[in-house]
Write a protein that holds these residues in place. Sequence first.
Motif, PDB file in Angstrom:
ATOM      1  N   ASN A 146       9.807 -14.322  -4.392  1.00  0.00           N
ATOM      2  CA  ASN A 146       9.592 -13.285  -4.680  1.00  0.00           C
ATOM      3  C   ASN A 146       8.976 -12.638  -5.589  1.00  0.00           C
ATOM      4  OD1 ASN A 146      10.883 -12.766  -1.757  1.00  0.00           O
ATOM      5  ND2 ASN A 146      12.825 -14.104  -2.540  1.00  0.00           N
TER       6      ASN A 146
ATOM      7  N   HIS B 224      18.205 -10.475  -9.098  1.00  0.00           N
ATOM      8  CA  HIS B 224      19.380 -10.867  -9.561  1.00  0.00           C
ATOM      9  C   HIS B 224      18.818 -12.335  -9.424  1.00  0.00           C
ATOM     10  CE1 HIS B 224      19.119 -12.343  -5.021  1.00  0.00           C
ATOM     11  NE2 HIS B 224      19.987 -12.855  -4.819  1.00  0.00           N
TER      12      HIS B 224
ATOM     13  N   ASP C 179      15.051 -17.680  -6.434  1.00  0.00           N
ATOM     14  CA  ASP C 179      13.896 -17.568  -5.829  1.00  0.00           C
ATOM     15  C   ASP C 179      13.136 -16.051  -5.956  1.00  0.00           C
ATOM     16  OD1 ASP C 179      15.765 -16.886  -4.490  1.00  0.00           O
ATOM     17  OD2 ASP C 179      14.656 -16.471  -2.472  1.00  0.00           O
ATOM     18  N   HIS C 180      13.803 -15.703  -7.231  1.00  0.00           N
ATOM     19  CA  HIS C 180      13.606 -14.419  -7.554  1.00  0.00           C
ATOM     20  C   HIS C 180      13.344 -14.190  -9.333  1.00  0.00           C
ATOM     21  CE1 HIS C 180      14.829 -12.117  -4.096  1.00  0.00           C
ATOM     22  NE2 HIS C 180      15.502 -13.296  -4.193  1.00  0.00           N
TER      23      HIS C 180
ATOM     24  N   ASP D 234      18.546  -9.254   0.402  1.00  0.00           N
ATOM     25  CA  ASP D 234      19.310 -10.576   0.321  1.00  0.00           C
ATOM     26  C   ASP D 234      20.627  -9.381  -0.152  1.00  0.00           C
ATOM     27  OD1 ASP D 234      16.467 -11.203  -2.026  1.00  0.00           O
ATOM     28  OD2 ASP D 234      17.836 -13.224  -1.750  1.00  0.00           O
TER      29      ASP D 234
ATOM     30  N   HIS E 282      22.735 -12.868   3.969  1.00  0.00           N
ATOM     31  CA  HIS E 282      20.978 -12.272   4.393  1.00  0.00           C
ATOM     32  C   HIS E 282      21.028 -11.529   5.868  1.00  0.00           C
ATOM     33  CE1 HIS E 282      18.896 -14.812   1.076  1.00  0.00           C
ATOM     34  NE2 HIS E 282      19.391 -15.348   1.490  1.00  0.00           N
TER      35      HIS E 282
ATOM     36  N   HIS F 208      11.004 -11.223   2.752  1.00  0.00           N
ATOM     37  CA  HIS F 208      12.445 -12.367   2.838  1.00  0.00           C
ATOM     38  C   HIS F 208      12.525 -12.902   4.647  1.00  0.00           C
ATOM     39  CE1 HIS F 208      15.520 -14.685   0.713  1.00  0.00           C
ATOM     40  NE2 HIS F 208      15.277 -14.009   0.159  1.00  0.00           N
TER      41      HIS F 208
END
Length: 266
Positions: free
Chosen positions: A13, A56, A60-61, A141, A190, A216
């Motif tokens: 992301n 966070h 993926d972040h 998220d 999610h 997402h």
Amino acid sequence: MRVCCLASGSKGNCTYVESDNCKILIDIGISTKEVERRLQSIGVNASEIDAILLTHEHSDHIGGLKTFINKYQRPIYAHISGMKAITQKQDVPPKLQISFLDNSFTVKDMTVTPFRLSHDSVCCVGYSITAQGKKMSIMTDTGMVPNEAIDVMSGSDIIIIESNHNKKMLLDNPNYSMFLKKRILSVRGHLSNEECALTILRILQKAYTAQFVLAHLSENNNNPVLAFNEVTSKLREYGVQEGEDIYIDIALQHTVGNIFTIEDRI
Ligand SMILES: [Zn+2]
Ligand SMILES: [Zn+2]
């Protein structure tokens, strides 16, 4: 203000937000090379980025954080409760780490208000950003949406909101263990497409927002057409018509999203 989802989904992301005097990224879950390439495609040089806000510690972040910071030496912002978990995974020099509490803070001409989300990470936040009277919010998220998040996002011109999965697709997916299904469906997981639509309705009940971007999306338990159809049909049940009352766009994993330019309010 300009807003563009550079990448969105469980493979990484990254969202770009620009005001008159400031250019930031929210999360950096894709490689530096990919960030550079995608920014270039919207006419921005990666060296122009002033700061990175992080939500966070999930990879993926933050997967692309260390390499980007090594190259560009930009400050990162993270909630005080989540900073350690992030920098344990992705080494960042202490002088570039800026921790915030639950209050608003400024990054050049942007006023950033974080809000807490409900996710299986040490700490997860969404953000509302205002500059020149314009406002954008991002919330992904989260397994449920706290009232406080709705309050903070209220009055945004654009909201990027998680629409992770179709519940049936997730439950029927033979490649997902029951443990993983439960994790995703839990209040610390999610938002499903349906929950996304219901959240949009909660947001609209409080104040009007014209533009939403579904984000997402799971590549295994959702797809852009399904997410759009499920969210818009749910909204229609409650009298909200996409294309008339509000607009909905989809953020994608492998393609740079649309650039939203929020015009000055008169
Ligand atoms: Zn996560
Ligand atoms: Zn994520």
